[in-house]
Write a protein that holds these residues in place. Structure first.
Motif, PDB file in Angstrom:
ATOM      1  N   PRO A   1       0.813  -1.220   0.000  1.00 46.00           N
ATOM      2  CA  PRO A   1       0.000   0.000   0.000  1.00 46.00           C
ATOM      3  C   PRO A   1       0.845   1.268   0.000  1.00 46.00           C
ATOM      4  CG  PRO A   1       0.025  -0.965   2.194  1.00 46.00           C
ATOM      5  CD  PRO A   1       0.705  -1.952   1.295  1.00 46.00           C
ATOM      6  N   GLY A   2       2.071   1.185   0.514  1.00 43.90           N
ATOM      7  CA  GLY A   2       2.917   2.377   0.590  1.00 43.90           C
ATOM      8  C   GLY A   2       3.221   2.965  -0.771  1.00 43.90           C
ATOM      9  N   ALA A   3       3.389   2.105  -1.789  1.00 46.08           N
ATOM     10  CA  ALA A   3       3.663   2.610  -3.130  1.00 46.08           C
ATOM     11  C   ALA A   3       2.528   3.502  -3.608  1.00 46.08           C
ATOM     12  CB  ALA A   3       3.863   1.438  -4.096  1.00 46.08           C
ATOM     13  N   ALA A   4       1.303   3.131  -3.269  1.00 49.02           N
ATOM     14  CA  ALA A   4       0.147   3.934  -3.654  1.00 49.02           C
ATOM     15  C   ALA A   4       0.161   5.284  -2.953  1.00 49.02           C
ATOM     16  CB  ALA A   4      -1.136   3.181  -3.327  1.00 49.02           C
ATOM     17  N   VAL A   5       0.449   5.287  -1.662  1.00 42.49           N
ATOM     18  CA  VAL A   5       0.485   6.538  -0.895  1.00 42.49           C
ATOM     19  C   VAL A   5       1.514   7.495  -1.500  1.00 42.49           C
ATOM     20  CG1 VAL A   5       1.025   7.542   1.349  1.00 42.49           C
ATOM     21  CG2 VAL A   5      -0.327   5.437   1.220  1.00 42.49           C
ATOM     22  N   LEU A   6       2.676   6.973  -1.868  1.00 40.62           N
ATOM     23  CA  LEU A   6       3.732   7.818  -2.414  1.00 40.62           C
ATOM     24  C   LEU A   6       3.385   8.319  -3.809  1.00 40.62           C
ATOM     25  CD1 LEU A   6       6.781   5.688  -1.233  1.00 40.62           C
ATOM     26  CD2 LEU A   6       6.102   7.930  -0.350  1.00 40.62           C
ATOM     27  N   ALA A   7       2.831   7.459  -4.643  1.00 38.20           N
ATOM     28  CA  ALA A   7       2.478   7.875  -6.002  1.00 38.20           C
ATOM     29  C   ALA A   7       1.373   8.923  -5.988  1.00 38.20           C
ATOM     30  CB  ALA A   7       2.064   6.662  -6.831  1.00 38.20           C
ATOM     31  N   VAL A   8       0.364   8.727  -5.148  1.00 36.49           N
ATOM     32  CA  VAL A   8      -0.709   9.726  -5.049  1.00 36.49           C
ATOM     33  C   VAL A   8      -0.145  11.047  -4.541  1.00 36.49           C
ATOM     34  CG1 VAL A   8      -2.851  10.334  -3.867  1.00 36.49           C
ATOM     35  CG2 VAL A   8      -2.543   8.029  -4.784  1.00 36.49           C
ATOM     36  N   GLY A   9       0.726  10.986  -3.555  1.00 35.73           N
ATOM     37  CA  GLY A   9       1.336  12.222  -3.048  1.00 35.73           C
ATOM     38  C   GLY A   9       2.128  12.943  -4.115  1.00 35.73           C
ATOM     39  N   GLY A  10       2.896  12.190  -4.927  1.00 36.41           N
ATOM     40  CA  GLY A  10       3.644  12.811  -6.011  1.00 36.41           C
ATOM     41  C   GLY A  10       2.739  13.486  -7.022  1.00 36.41           C
TER      42      GLY A  10
END
Length: 490
Positions: free
Chosen positions: A246-255
């Motif tokens: 799930p962390g990859a999603a959090v980072l991509a959305v933040g970017g």
């Protein structure tokens, strides 16, 4: 825009200019600029010990004439020849100014400044004797090293370093930049690159490689107007993360959100959706139906970014295929690239704009799927060549990540681009996920794949510099620093 030209283009431009100039005028221009940079590199010129490493070509001549200028200002200048050939006019000028031709390589150990004029831009492969001994001694010396046009042993056209090479503190390049000065590993051998204009500009054709500067990025970036709303600013569809990652999603959305997207439609597994909403409540989320994994059901978007942490199983492949079947621009990254390596036709047969953002290992798999066997170390050593091969094989834009980011398009689509921002601290887990969201936001804002990749890579590297300031950073720090990066480019 910093422009770099191929060796044949430089040779042709030099020949055209020399045909109109008095004999020796072009070398005199180069030597004058070189001498100025060398003088600045010394605490003082008078009494300084300068050693010239000279081969038989024009770079050796440039070094000798520059050495004569330094000797005329009171420096003790010794030239060491690599082999029996030496530029006679340059040697005569050096001797008239009080310099000498030496024979003892130990002069390097006592020098305050070493000037590398061993090989020119036509050199290929690692240095051989006697050039190798002189280069290695210069690399081990305490003196500052100034390279003439290009560090000897670096391939001017690609940046490849196949063996021994000079590690310069400063490289003085003439007329135009050379691709090997902008692309690792060669760029790491060049040190600070100083450009000397010798008048080649009107004779040079289109560049082979470009490197954007802050003003170029400012001109590219989509800017909201008074009439803009979230839809006009660009809606990015983002397929990222999974129950396991799930962390990859959090980072991509933040970017994406900090990268300028007006809205992010996030599509993923329920677990990833919960994580994203807990960090980014402004994201519009949809749980992906595992039985019919088509993210397009989430609503209209201007572009898609697919892949970070999304998995590589059958469902992930079907999801990717569904997105690529549409007409919107699509960025494919991370797990999406692994899925693509199993189904390369998904992109090869696609007409809509597509951007692939692999690292060396992922590019290796993509090329293998397209019929070209290589290995990650080879990709890292020849970045420009492999990025272009992949762009041609898949018919789309390719951003090759690494210590130098290279962006290439297929066929005759224009010069490749390299990114010169960044820091070694950027090599941290999740930084690529942020980059995916950031570039996706630029695609959604209306930029084409090449320009979106150029702008995103530049801002990503600049955010890393802002966040790091010489200290370790995490991927989340990049997101926090992105507004500062946007402000810095104006």
């Amino acid at each position: 825009m910093r422009e770099a030209h191929s060796v044949p283009a430089v040779r042709a431009a030099e020949a055209a200019l020399m045909a109109r100039l008095p004999d020796g005028a072009l070398m005199a221009r180069a030597a004058a600029g070189l001498a100025v940079v060398c003088a600045r590199a010394l605490p003082r010129v008078y009494g300084a010990r300068v050693v010239l490493l000279v081969g038989g070509g024009d770079n050796g001549g440039d070094a000798l004439y520059a050495g004569a200028r330094l000797a005329g200002r009171g420096a003790r200048v010794v030239a060491l020849a690599a082999g029996s050939r030496i530029h006679q006019g340059g040697l005569a000028a050096l001797r008239r100014a009080g310099g000498v031709l030496g024979t003892d390589p130990a002069e390097i150990d006592r020098a305050d400044l070493v000037v590398d004029g061993l090989l020119g831009i036509g050199g290929r492969g690692g240095l051989r004797e006697p050039h190798r001994e002189l280069a290695e001694r210069a690399n081990a010396a305490a003196a500052a090293v100034v390279a003439v046009d290009l560090p000897s042993g670096v391939d001017a056209g690609t940046g490849a370093v196949e063996g021994a090479a000079v590690r310069a503190d400063i490289t003085v390049t003439f007329g135009t930049h050379k691709p090997g000065l902008l692309i690792d590993p060669g760029a790491a051998f060049a040190g600070v690159v100083e450009f000397v204009d010798i008048g080649l500009g009107p004779e040079l054709g289109p560049p082979e490689v470009v490197a954007a500067q802050a003003s170029d990025i400012a001109a590219l970036l989509p800017r909201p107007s008074a009439e803009s709303d979230k839809y006009r600013r660009g809606v990015l569809g983002l397929v990222a993360g999974s129950t396991r990652y799930p962390g990859a999603a959090v980072l991509a959305v933040g970017g994406a959100l900090r990268g300028g997207a007006g809205m992010v439609r996030f599509v993923s597994a329920a677990g990833a959706v919960d994580h994203v909403l807990s960090r980014w409540p402004e994201a519009v989320t949809t749980v992906l139906d595992p039985e019919a994994p088509d993210p397009r059901a989430a609503g209209r978007v201007q572009a898609w970014a697919v892949g970070p942490g999304a998995g590589t199983g059958e469902q992930a492949v079907r999801t990717l295929a569904a997105v690529l079947s549409g007409s919107e621009p699509v960025l494919v990254d991370a797990d999406g690239l692994s899925c693509l390596a199993a189904r390369p036709e998904l992109v090869r047969d696609r007409e809509a704009p597509t951007l692939l953002t692999p690292h060396a290992g992922e590019l290796t798999r993509l090329l293998a799927a397209a019929g070209t066997e290589t290995e990650p170390a080879r990709v890292a050593a020849h970045r420009l060549d492999h990025a272009r091969r992949a762009a041609d094989a898949y018919g789309c834009t390719v951003l090759l990540k690494g210590s130098t980011t290279v962006i290439a398009g297929p066929g005759e689509s224009g010069p490749a681009a390299v990114n010169t921002t960044g820091t070694p601290w950027l090599a941290t887990a999740g930084s690529g996920d942020v980059l995916s969201g950031l570039i996706g936001a630029q695609l959604a804002g209306g930029l084409g794949p090449h320009d979106a990749a150029v702008a995103g890579a530049y801002l990503h590297g600049l955010a890393a510099r802002i966040a790091a300031e010489g200290a370790p950073i995490s991927a989340a720090d990049l997101i926090t620093a992105l507004p500062g990066a946007f402000r810095a480019v104006g």
